[in-house]
Design a protein around this motif. Structure first.
Motif, PDB file in Angstrom:
ATOM      1  N   ILE A   1       0.862  -1.207  -0.131  1.00 20.63           N
ATOM      2  CA  ILE A   1      -0.117   0.074   0.004  1.00 20.63           C
ATOM      3  C   ILE A   1       0.784   1.236   0.049  1.00 20.63           C
ATOM      4  N   ALA A   2       1.941   1.185   0.579  1.00 24.31           N
ATOM      5  CA  ALA A   2       3.032   2.477   0.768  1.00 24.31           C
ATOM      6  C   ALA A   2       3.377   2.457  -0.509  1.00 24.31           C
ATOM      7  N   SER A   3       3.889   1.347  -1.083  1.00 31.50           N
ATOM      8  CA  SER A   3       4.295   1.728  -2.545  1.00 31.50           C
ATOM      9  C   SER A   3       3.227   2.178  -3.676  1.00 31.50           C
ATOM     10  N   TYR A   4       2.031   1.619  -3.263  1.00 26.04           N
ATOM     11  CA  TYR A   4       0.906   2.079  -4.224  1.00 26.04           C
ATOM     12  C   TYR A   4       0.871   3.874  -4.266  1.00 26.04           C
ATOM     13  N   ILE A   5       0.767   4.325  -2.814  1.00 27.79           N
ATOM     14  CA  ILE A   5       0.536   5.587  -2.596  1.00 27.79           C
ATOM     15  C   ILE A   5       1.987   6.658  -2.849  1.00 27.79           C
TER      16      ILE A   5
END
Length: 193
Positions: A172-176
């Motif tokens: 999720i961190a990578s996605y945002i």
């Protein structure tokens, strides 16, 4: 093979006769995948569109520093593929991974072309999917340029509540677009408000 969800997905955009549904279903193959299965590697040619009957998938790239960048998550009722590679039939740059055991319905590029000829409604259907994907990608790009990390995370949570507790936090961190460390601090700060 359970095709109910797939036929409902198509019916949102085009009406198929019973005969058209049967022809379409005859061109689909089913694939069950375990978690952590890589369906497509970067540099391979994408030969299928994947419809998710169950499970969660993600598409991502890996940069020269071996850092993953998540481009997309897809869960039950969604389509996923490397659009550039599928349309051009050239090697792509995306990996597609199964995050949560999945049942997938595959439509090959060749069968998609046959459908366009035999059932022209499918040209409309896939045009609508591509247009929706283009709009979502533009919206995400604009969000990345104009919203804070907290706002991007809140938007992710509101758009994909079913994924928040099922997808690893680092993805999720990578996605945002933030590091896992920043994400952890940001999330902790948000919880203490």
């Amino acid at each position: 093979m359970n095709t109910n969800l797939l036929l409902k997905n198509i019916a949102k955009h085009v009406d198929l006769t019973t005969e058209e549904q049967e022809l379409f279903i005859s061109m689909i193959t089913v694939q069950s995948c375990k978690s952590r299965t890589i369906l497509l590697h970067a540099t391979e040619i994408c030969k299928h569109s994947y419809f998710i009957n169950s499970g969660i998938l993600r598409s991502f790239t890996i940069n020269d520093n071996i850092v993953e960048h998540v481009l997309n998550f897809a869960c039950e009722g969604y389509w996923i593929g490397d659009m550039y590679s599928l349309l051009s039939q050239k090697p792509g740059n995306l990996f597609i991974e199964v995050l949560d055991g999945a049942e997938l319905l595959l439509l090959s590029k060749e069968n998609q072309e046959i459908l366009y000829e035999k059932i022209p409604k499918f040209e409309r259907f896939f045009r609508i999917l591509i247009e929706n994907s283009l709009v979502a990608n533009q919206e995400r790009l604009m969000d990345n340029l104009s919203l804070s990390a907290e706002e991007r995370f809140e938007k992710f949570c509101s758009k994909h509540p079913q994924l928040v507790n099922k997808v690893p936090q680092k993805q999720i961190a990578s996605y945002i677009g933030v590091t896992p460390e920043f994400f952890s601090k940001m999330k902790s700060k948000m919880l203490h408000r």
